[in-house]
Each structure stands twice: as structure tokens, then as C-alpha cells.
Design a protein around this motif. Structure first.
Motif, short mmCIF file in Angstrom:
data_model
loop_
_atom_site.label_atom_id
_atom_site.label_comp_id
_atom_site.label_asym_id
_atom_site.label_seq_id
_atom_site.Cartn_x
_atom_site.Cartn_y
_atom_site.Cartn_z
N HIS A 1 -0.20 52.50 33.40
CA HIS A 1 0.00 53.09 32.08
C HIS A 1 0.17 54.60 32.18
CE1 HIS A 1 -2.22 49.29 31.12
NE2 HIS A 1 -1.17 49.19 30.32
N ILE A 2 1.01 55.13 31.31
CA ILE A 2 1.25 56.57 31.27
C ILE A 2 0.57 57.15 30.02
CG2 ILE A 2 3.01 58.35 30.96
CD1 ILE A 2 4.88 56.67 32.68
N HIS A 3 -0.13 58.25 30.22
CA HIS A 3 -0.85 58.94 29.14
C HIS A 3 -0.25 60.33 29.00
CE1 HIS A 3 -3.76 55.68 29.59
NE2 HIS A 3 -3.57 55.88 30.88
N LEU A 4 -0.01 60.74 27.74
CA LEU A 4 0.70 61.98 27.48
C LEU A 4 -0.21 63.08 26.97
CD1 LEU A 4 3.79 60.44 25.68
CD2 LEU A 4 3.60 61.13 28.08
N GLY A 5 0.20 64.31 27.25
CA GLY A 5 -0.50 65.49 26.74
C GLY A 5 0.52 66.54 26.33
N LEU A 6 0.11 67.40 25.43
CA LEU A 6 0.97 68.44 24.89
C LEU A 6 0.26 69.78 24.99
CD1 LEU A 6 3.61 69.02 23.22
CD2 LEU A 6 2.20 68.71 21.19
N HIS A 7 0.96 70.79 25.49
CA HIS A 7 0.42 72.15 25.55
C HIS A 7 0.13 72.64 24.13
CE1 HIS A 7 1.76 76.50 25.27
NE2 HIS A 7 0.63 76.57 25.94
N LEU A 8 -1.05 73.20 23.94
CA LEU A 8 -1.44 73.75 22.64
C LEU A 8 -1.70 75.24 22.82
CD1 LEU A 8 -4.04 71.01 21.67
CD2 LEU A 8 -1.65 71.14 20.93
N ASP A 9 -0.77 76.06 22.38
CA ASP A 9 -0.98 77.50 22.49
C ASP A 9 -1.94 77.93 21.39
OD1 ASP A 9 -0.79 80.01 23.54
OD2 ASP A 9 1.38 80.09 23.47
N ALA A 10 -2.49 79.13 21.53
CA ALA A 10 -3.46 79.63 20.57
C ALA A 10 -3.29 81.13 20.40
CB ALA A 10 -4.88 79.32 21.06
N ALA B 1 7.10 62.95 30.29
CA ALA B 1 6.70 64.31 29.94
C ALA B 1 7.83 65.03 29.19
CB ALA B 1 6.28 65.09 31.18
N PHE B 2 9.06 64.84 29.67
CA PHE B 2 10.22 65.46 29.03
C PHE B 2 10.41 64.92 27.61
CE2 PHE B 2 14.99 65.49 28.51
CZ PHE B 2 15.10 66.84 28.24
N ALA B 3 10.28 63.61 27.45
CA ALA B 3 10.42 63.02 26.11
C ALA B 3 9.35 63.56 25.16
CB ALA B 3 10.34 61.49 26.20
N ALA B 4 8.14 63.70 25.68
CA ALA B 4 7.04 64.20 24.85
C ALA B 4 7.32 65.63 24.37
CB ALA B 4 5.72 64.15 25.62
N ILE B 5 7.69 66.52 25.27
CA ILE B 5 7.91 67.91 24.86
C ILE B 5 9.22 68.07 24.10
CG2 ILE B 5 8.94 68.73 27.04
CD1 ILE B 5 6.61 70.62 24.56
N SER B 6 10.21 67.27 24.41
CA SER B 6 11.49 67.35 23.68
C SER B 6 11.29 67.04 22.20
CB SER B 6 12.51 66.38 24.26
OG SER B 6 12.88 66.77 25.55
N SER B 7 10.40 66.11 21.91
CA SER B 7 10.19 65.72 20.51
C SER B 7 9.17 66.60 19.79
CB SER B 7 9.75 64.26 20.43
OG SER B 7 8.46 64.10 21.00
N ARG B 8 8.42 67.41 20.54
CA ARG B 8 7.35 68.20 19.94
C ARG B 8 7.43 69.70 20.20
NH1 ARG B 8 6.69 64.77 16.61
NH2 ARG B 8 5.24 63.06 16.85
N TYR B 9 8.49 70.18 20.86
CA TYR B 9 8.59 71.61 21.16
C TYR B 9 8.58 72.43 19.88
CZ TYR B 9 10.49 76.13 22.35
OH TYR B 9 10.67 77.49 22.49
N VAL B 10 7.74 73.46 19.88
CA VAL B 10 7.72 74.45 18.80
C VAL B 10 7.50 75.79 19.48
CG1 VAL B 10 6.50 75.30 16.75
CG2 VAL B 10 6.74 72.83 17.12
N LEU B 11 8.40 76.72 19.26
CA LEU B 11 8.32 78.05 19.86
C LEU B 11 6.96 78.68 19.56
CD1 LEU B 11 9.72 80.36 21.39
CD2 LEU B 11 10.56 81.17 19.18
N GLY B 12 6.28 79.12 20.59
CA GLY B 12 4.98 79.77 20.41
C GLY B 12 3.82 78.82 20.18
N ARG B 13 4.07 77.52 20.20
CA ARG B 13 3.00 76.54 19.97
C ARG B 13 2.91 75.51 21.09
NH1 ARG B 13 -0.35 77.40 15.39
NH2 ARG B 13 0.88 78.66 13.99
N HIS B 14 4.04 74.86 21.35
CA HIS B 14 4.07 73.76 22.33
C HIS B 14 5.28 73.96 23.24
CE1 HIS B 14 1.38 72.09 19.38
NE2 HIS B 14 2.36 71.93 18.51
N GLN B 15 5.05 74.22 24.52
CA GLN B 15 6.17 74.42 25.43
C GLN B 15 6.15 73.48 26.62
OE1 GLN B 15 6.87 78.52 26.41
NE2 GLN B 15 8.73 78.05 27.51
N ILE B 16 5.02 72.82 26.89
CA ILE B 16 4.93 71.94 28.05
C ILE B 16 4.38 70.58 27.62
CG2 ILE B 16 3.80 71.58 30.29
CD1 ILE B 16 3.87 74.61 30.67
N GLY B 17 5.00 69.54 28.17
CA GLY B 17 4.50 68.18 28.00
C GLY B 17 4.07 67.68 29.36
N ALA B 18 3.04 66.83 29.39
CA ALA B 18 2.55 66.28 30.66
C ALA B 18 2.34 64.78 30.52
CB ALA B 18 1.25 66.96 31.08
#
Length: 152
Positions: free
Chosen positions: A45-54, A20-37
Motif C-alpha cells: 500500500h502507498i501512503h501519501l503526504g503533503l508539504h505544509l508550509d507555515a 507523489a506527483f499526482a498528490a502534489i499536482s492536485s494540491r499545489y498552492v504557491l507558498g503552501r504546498h510544494q512537495i508531495g511524498a
């Protein structure tokens, strides 16, 4: 930035938090993506998700929902555990932290994985705990027969 997985004594929790940390570390954008899961399935198997702000807050999508969707697209295996990591804003101390699923995600995750465990902070460590314990009075409707979850 310190890896929040370093505070996880359990190997499964550590792997989920690291993913989760690797996912959000590579995709963090202020006001867009702040959490990885990350969601672990029964096949390992591990499946990843990214917070999508709106712009309209209600339209935002939590990272856990994204990881659940990715898992269900990839497999019908039982889902075992979930972890989410919040990346700090530039105005905050540079410390990423494990966060528990929000109430809506707890409901959603338990609808699809009633035995799911979540990684949560317990003092200085992150540990796995039954998600149902974080939502003791889950809503039970009539959409699906009692005790059943929809088949993927």
C-alpha cells in the motif's frame, strides 16, 4: 507537464514517484504546498503526504513526515520505500522533479523504518537507494533500545 515517474526504470520507484506527483499536482498552492511524498509499506500500500508550509518556518511539516504519519495510522507493516516530488513554482520551468528527503526527514524516517529505501536522482534516472546511505552518521539516542524502533 512531464511526469517525473517516466525517468524511473524500477517499477516500485515509478509507482511511488507517480503517486507523489499526482498528490502534489492536485494540491499545489504557491507558498503552501510544494512537495508531495509517497511511502510504500510491506503490504504493497502507498501512503501519501503533503508539504505544509507555515508563516513560522520551523512549524512547517515536510511531505515525507506526513506520509510517514499516514502510513503509521493505516498499518503496522514494515515501511519499504519513500519518494518525494517537488512541484515547480510559476516562475520556474514547468518540470516537477524527484527530491531526496531533507536531513530532518532522513532522521525521522530512519527512526521509524531503519531499512527504508528512498527514490533519488542518479543522473537522468530516479533510483531506489538505502536511506541509511544518505545519512551515514545517524543520531542514536537513548530514548529507545538500540536497534529497535517504536511499535506502531
Amino acid at each position: 507537464m512531464p511526469d517525473p515517474a517516466d525517468g524511473c526504470p524500477d517499477p516500485a520507484a515509478r509507482a511511488l514517484v507517480a503517486a507523489a506527483f499526482a498528490a502534489i499536482s492536485s494540491r499545489y498552492v504557491l507558498g503552501r504546498h510544494q512537495i508531495g511524498a509517497a511511502v510504500l509499506d510491506g503490504d504493497g500500500h502507498i501512503h501519501l503526504g503533503l508539504h505544509l508550509d507555515a508563516m513560522v518556518g520551523r512549524a512547517a511539516v515536510c511531505a515525507e513526515a506526513g506520509a510517514l504519519s499516514a502510513a503509521r495510522l493505516a498499518t503496522g507493516a514494515e515501511l519499504v520505500s519513500v519518494a518525494a516530488v517537488r512541484y515547480p513554482k510559476p516562475t520556474e520551468a514547468p518540470v516537477a522533479r524527484v527530491v531526496p528527503p531533507c536531513g530532518l526527514c532522513r532522521e525521522l524516517l530512519l527512526d521509524h523504518a531503519p531499512n527504508l529505501h528512498a527514490v533519488v536522482r542518479n543522473g537522468t534516472h530516479a533510483v531506489l537507494t538505502p536511506l541509511a546511505g544518505l545519512l551515514p552518521h545517524k543520531y542514536v539516542g537513548t530514548k529507545w533500545p538500540a536497534g529497535l524502533t517504536p511499535k506502531p
